[in-house]
Design an enzyme around this catalytic site. Structure first.
Site, PDB file in Angstrom:
ATOM      1  N   LYS A   1     -14.939  -5.358  11.257  1.00 52.88           N
ATOM      2  CA  LYS A   1     -15.053  -4.590  12.369  1.00 52.88           C
ATOM      3  C   LYS A   1     -15.083  -3.873  13.115  1.00 52.88           C
ATOM      4  O   LYS A   1     -15.861  -3.251  13.850  1.00 52.88           O
ATOM      5  CB  LYS A   1     -13.644  -4.958  13.597  1.00 52.88           C
ATOM      6  CG  LYS A   1     -13.171  -6.824  13.578  1.00 52.88           C
ATOM      7  CD  LYS A   1     -11.862  -7.019  14.163  1.00 52.88           C
ATOM      8  CE  LYS A   1     -11.285  -6.978  13.315  1.00 52.88           C
ATOM      9  NZ  LYS A   1      -8.959  -7.237  14.112  1.00 52.88           N
TER      10      LYS A   1
ATOM     11  N   GLU B   1      -5.847  -8.929  14.917  1.00 52.70           N
ATOM     12  CA  GLU B   1      -5.171  -7.664  15.775  1.00 52.70           C
ATOM     13  C   GLU B   1      -6.618  -7.557  17.418  1.00 52.70           C
ATOM     14  O   GLU B   1      -7.860  -7.732  16.760  1.00 52.70           O
ATOM     15  CB  GLU B   1      -5.624  -6.372  15.162  1.00 52.70           C
ATOM     16  CG  GLU B   1      -5.320  -4.641  16.122  1.00 52.70           C
ATOM     17  CD  GLU B   1      -5.352  -3.393  14.888  1.00 52.70           C
ATOM     18  OE1 GLU B   1      -5.837  -3.993  13.829  1.00 52.70           O
ATOM     19  OE2 GLU B   1      -4.766  -2.522  15.587  1.00 52.70           O
TER      20      GLU B   1
ATOM     21  N   ARG C   1     -11.112 -12.285   0.980  1.00 58.76           N
ATOM     22  CA  ARG C   1     -11.813 -12.630   2.129  1.00 58.76           C
ATOM     23  C   ARG C   1     -13.108 -13.033   1.742  1.00 58.76           C
ATOM     24  O   ARG C   1     -13.400 -13.175   1.065  1.00 58.76           O
ATOM     25  CB  ARG C   1     -11.405 -11.369   3.107  1.00 58.76           C
ATOM     26  CG  ARG C   1     -12.486 -10.205   1.844  1.00 58.76           C
ATOM     27  CD  ARG C   1     -12.434  -8.759   2.454  1.00 58.76           C
ATOM     28  NE  ARG C   1     -12.072  -8.203   3.099  1.00 58.76           N
ATOM     29  CZ  ARG C   1     -11.341  -8.464   4.938  1.00 58.76           C
ATOM     30  NH1 ARG C   1     -10.388  -8.088   4.663  1.00 58.76           N
ATOM     31  NH2 ARG C   1     -12.086  -8.073   6.102  1.00 58.76           N
TER      32      ARG C   1
HETATM   33  P1  ATP Z   1     -12.073  -6.603   9.384  1.00 59.29           P
HETATM   34  O1  ATP Z   1     -11.684  -6.631   7.931  1.00 59.29           O
HETATM   35  O2  ATP Z   1     -12.939  -7.442  10.009  1.00 59.29           O
HETATM   36  O3  ATP Z   1     -11.678  -5.363  10.753  1.00 59.29           O
HETATM   37  P2  ATP Z   1      -9.311  -6.902   9.796  1.00 59.29           P
HETATM   38  O4  ATP Z   1      -9.076  -7.520   8.768  1.00 59.29           O
HETATM   39  O5  ATP Z   1      -8.782  -5.719  10.474  1.00 59.29           O
HETATM   40  O6  ATP Z   1     -10.729  -7.539   9.957  1.00 59.29           O
HETATM   41  P3  ATP Z   1      -7.350  -8.389  11.943  1.00 59.29           P
HETATM   42  O7  ATP Z   1      -7.560  -8.660  13.571  1.00 59.29           O
HETATM   43  O8  ATP Z   1      -6.693  -7.377  10.986  1.00 59.29           O
HETATM   44  O9  ATP Z   1      -8.504  -8.151  11.467  1.00 59.29           O
HETATM   45  O10 ATP Z   1      -7.537  -9.892  11.110  1.00 59.29           O
HETATM   46  C1  ATP Z   1      -6.492 -11.728  11.852  1.00 59.29           C
HETATM   47  C2  ATP Z   1      -7.084 -12.318  10.272  1.00 59.29           C
HETATM   48  O11 ATP Z   1      -7.909 -12.491   9.672  1.00 59.29           O
HETATM   49  C3  ATP Z   1      -6.251 -11.639   8.916  1.00 59.29           C
HETATM   50  O12 ATP Z   1      -4.700 -12.457   8.744  1.00 59.29           O
HETATM   51  C4  ATP Z   1      -7.076 -11.294   7.708  1.00 59.29           C
HETATM   52  O13 ATP Z   1      -6.807 -11.161   6.779  1.00 59.29           O
HETATM   53  C5  ATP Z   1      -8.158 -11.670   8.070  1.00 59.29           C
HETATM   54  N1  ATP Z   1      -9.340 -12.211   7.933  1.00 59.29           N
HETATM   55  C6  ATP Z   1     -10.115 -10.274   8.085  1.00 59.29           C
HETATM   56  N2  ATP Z   1     -11.249 -10.688   7.575  1.00 59.29           N
HETATM   57  C7  ATP Z   1     -11.970 -11.544   7.449  1.00 59.29           C
HETATM   58  C8  ATP Z   1     -12.905 -12.647   6.093  1.00 59.29           C
HETATM   59  N3  ATP Z   1     -13.616 -11.617   5.946  1.00 59.29           N
HETATM   60  N4  ATP Z   1     -11.934 -13.286   5.508  1.00 59.29           N
HETATM   61  C9  ATP Z   1     -10.967 -13.690   5.472  1.00 59.29           C
HETATM   62  N5  ATP Z   1      -9.992 -13.451   6.543  1.00 59.29           N
HETATM   63  C10 ATP Z   1     -10.253 -12.383   6.826  1.00 59.29           C
HETATM   64 MG    MG Z   2      -6.248  -5.820   9.377  1.00 56.32          MG
END
Ligand code: ATP
Ligand code: MG
Length: 574
Positions: free
Chosen positions: A284, A48, A274
């Site tokens: 984020k 995102e 994760r």
């Molecule tokens: P955050 O938790 O940091 O806000 P998010 O999951 O909201 O991250 P996205 O932009 O939705 O951020 O993430 C894109 C992809 O990265 C998704 O498939 C998510 O599952 C993966 N992702 C995000 N954080 C991690 C992590 N700590 N380890 C592994 N994969 C991750």
């Molecule tokens: Mg997300």
């Protein structure tokens, strides 16, 4: 054989593990191909665009692109841009640049969920037509209240029984802009008593009178992430939709939507744990807060676990890919020690980084019997090895002369026996140069040592004594007349506690000493031209990379990682 559209492999590097990774996801993919459940593999990385990528995202990038590459498929980069309030073009551009920097290429497979807005909307009408969705007038608070809890079932909204015609009319008026933000939503009609709260009539569309970075003001209703995500995968023909464990409970909803819609393909979702890292926050929202509150210097602050920060700090992408491979992919949540990442960085840089000499805490040494030239430019050029791990890196010339700088720590006036460095009357080797012996210690009025007087033995040029006498210590040094003055940023963990926020507010765990600036480092001349972000080894000190704030004649270096794990040693000592 790779197809034309296949994800391109990262640049070759023998630094990386050569064994193909094996994990439960790759086993599933292998099985699906063997049994003919899929004919080709399509994955996607779906960020995102509401912030910068961090090392957790890198795990997902390496997995998605890695699996696609290994099985001859391709990986899409898809921006999940369904929330215009938080998304910005700056983030879209930064994310693309970071994925490329990590070494992956999506080729022509660049997509945006916003490209599917019209199709998604059509499917919303389709659900209404089948009696599977309704427009609700409850407020967000009321919806929450009606939803029930983990132990209590939810209650039906009074609008749940609306007829399809009325729902259709209301949805069209929502789209036309007849209502204010929050006045109405479109909900799936599933089961308010479901044990899975995600199935209690989740919201599919909300009204948001907001400009979208890509669709402008074309829309004032936007699909929720839950409605857009699985359908976007289906539109793109994604076969294996890999995501983190928090979406496990959403899978029944995604499956329900796919079953109730005329989608062109059937993606399957698999969840993995994760990445969590000690001394680090990976969210984020939190990273944004650190940036917004000025607690760090921006998204690319070298102390942040963002890819932009790590790049600026001098972390090579190969080390991050190696790290992703070593930690692997599994179902169980675990915390990885940040030292494991540092070890990957160190190992890679040890192989590739050029060696240089720099003095961070300078103490002047005057070599009294060294021949004095007509001006202080005189002296000689000595050969120094660029990288003992890489013969092809060759040698360079390093100026030597009558006055040099050494590290203050490399001298003790009253050294204990085991201190093999310099002390009064002691002899040490200067790397690539000569043996010197300390003959005199000069102090200021306050009694602080400000200069050492030494003699050198011209017969020891290159570092060995013809008479076979040995010295225990070898010091690095920088010749004074030709030294460049530079600034060096010494970083420590951004969070002092291994698990920030475990015992108190996470911000209180910020390490007040995460950055120490050395203003007057003395650098050998070869360091004048250091490419940004490409780390070199300062001998005996660590790996350092030129920062983007460097100026001509006044470089600024960031410490990428220390030579050894001093943190672990300190901890062990208590
Ligand atoms: P955050 O938790 O940091 O806000 P998010 O999951 O909201 O991250 P996205 O932009 O939705 O951020 O993430 C894109 C992809 O990265 C998704 O498939 C998510 O599952 C993966 N992702 C995000 N954080 C991690 C992590 N700590 N380890 C592994 N994969 C991750
Ligand atoms: Mg997300």
């Amino acid at each position: 054989m790779m197809t034309e559209n296949a994800a391109k492999p990262p640049p070759e590097s023998d630094a990386e593990s050569s064994e193909a990774p094996r994990d439960f996801i790759r086993e599933i993919v292998r099985g699906d191909l063997a049994e003919g459940r899929v004919v080709g593999v399509v994955t996607r990385f779906p960020p995102e665009p509401n912030g910068y990528l961090h090392i957790g995202h890198a795990k997902s990038v390496c997995l998605n692109f890695g699996v696609a590459m290994e099985f001859g498929g391709h990986c899409n980069l898809r921006f999940d841009d369904t929330n215009p309030v938080k998304e910005e073009v700056e983030y879209i551009e930064a994310i693309g640049a970071d994925v490329r920097w990590l070494g992956f290429d999506w080729g022509e497979h660049l997509h945006y969920a916003s490209d599917y807005f019209e199709q998604l909307y059509e499917w919303a009408e389709h659900l209404i037509g089948g009696g599977h969705a309704y427009v609700d007038d409850l407020t967000a608070d009321e919806i929450r209240e009606y939803r029930g809890t983990l132990t209590e079932p939810g209650r039906d909204s009074p609008h749940r029984a609306r007829e399809p015609e009325e729902n259709l009319d209301l949805l069209r008026r929502m789209r036309a802009g007849d209502f204010a933000n929050g006045e109405r939503v479109l909900r799936a009609k599933i089961d308010m008593a479901s044990g899975n709260i995600n199935l209690r009539d989740p919201v599919l569309y909300r009204i948001l009178h907001a400009e979208h970075p890509r669709t402008g003001d074309a829309w004032c209703i936007y699909p929720t992430y839950d409605f857009a995500h699985g359908q976007s995968d289906a539109i793109e023909g994604v076969t294996h939709s890999l995501c983190t464990l928090e979406f496990e409970d959403h899978r029944p909803l995604y499956d329900w939507l796919i079953e109730h819609l005329p989608v062109p393909s059937r993606p399957r979702q698999y969840e993995f744990a994760r990445l969590n890292l000690t001394h680090t926050v990976l969210s984020k929202r939190r990273l944004m807060q650190l940036v917004d509150e000025g607690r760090v210097a921006g998204w690319d602050d070298p102390r942040l676990p963002t890819l932009a920060g790590m790049k600026r700090r001098g972390v090579p992408p190969e080390a991050i890919r190696e790290f992703a491979q070593r930690i692997g992919v599994a179902k169980g949540e675990a915390q990885v020690e940040v030292q494991a990442l540092e070890a990957c960085i160190r190992e890679h840089l040890n192989r590739v980084a050029a060696r240089r000499m720099a003095i961070l805490n300078p103490l002047k040494v005057v070599i009294e019997n060294y021949p004095q030239g007509a001006d202080d430019r005189d002296g000689e050029l000595l050969d120094a090895i660029n990288n003992p791990e890489d013969a092809e890196a060759g040698t360079r010339k390093v100026p030597f002369g009558r006055e040099i700088w050494i590290e203050r720590d490399d001298f003790m006036e009253d050294p204990p026996k085991k201190f093999f460095r310099l002390g009064p009357g002691r002899e040490v080797r200067l790397r690539y140069a000569y043996f010197i012996t300390c003959t005199d210690v000069i102090k200021d009025a306050a009694g602080e040592v400000i200069e050492l007087r030494c003699t050198y033995d011209p017969a020891t040029k290159g570092g060995d004594a013809p008479d076979g006498r040995k010295v225990r210590g070898t010091l690095h040094w920088v010749e004074a007349a030709n030294a460049i003055e530079g600034e060096v940023n010494l970083y420590d963990h951004l969070f002092a506690d291994p698990d920030p926020g475990k015992d108190r507010d996470w911000l209180e765990d910020l390490n007040p000493d995460s950055l120490r600036v050395v203003k007057d480092a003395k650098l050998e001349p070869a360091l004048a031209e250091s490419p940004m972000g490409r780390a070199v080894q300062f001998e005996r000190l660590g790996y350092f990379a030129a920062d983007l704030t460097s100026k001509r004649g006044k470089p600024v270096f960031n410490r990428t990682v220390a030579l050894r794990d001093s943190w672990a040693r300190m901890q062990a000592k208590g």
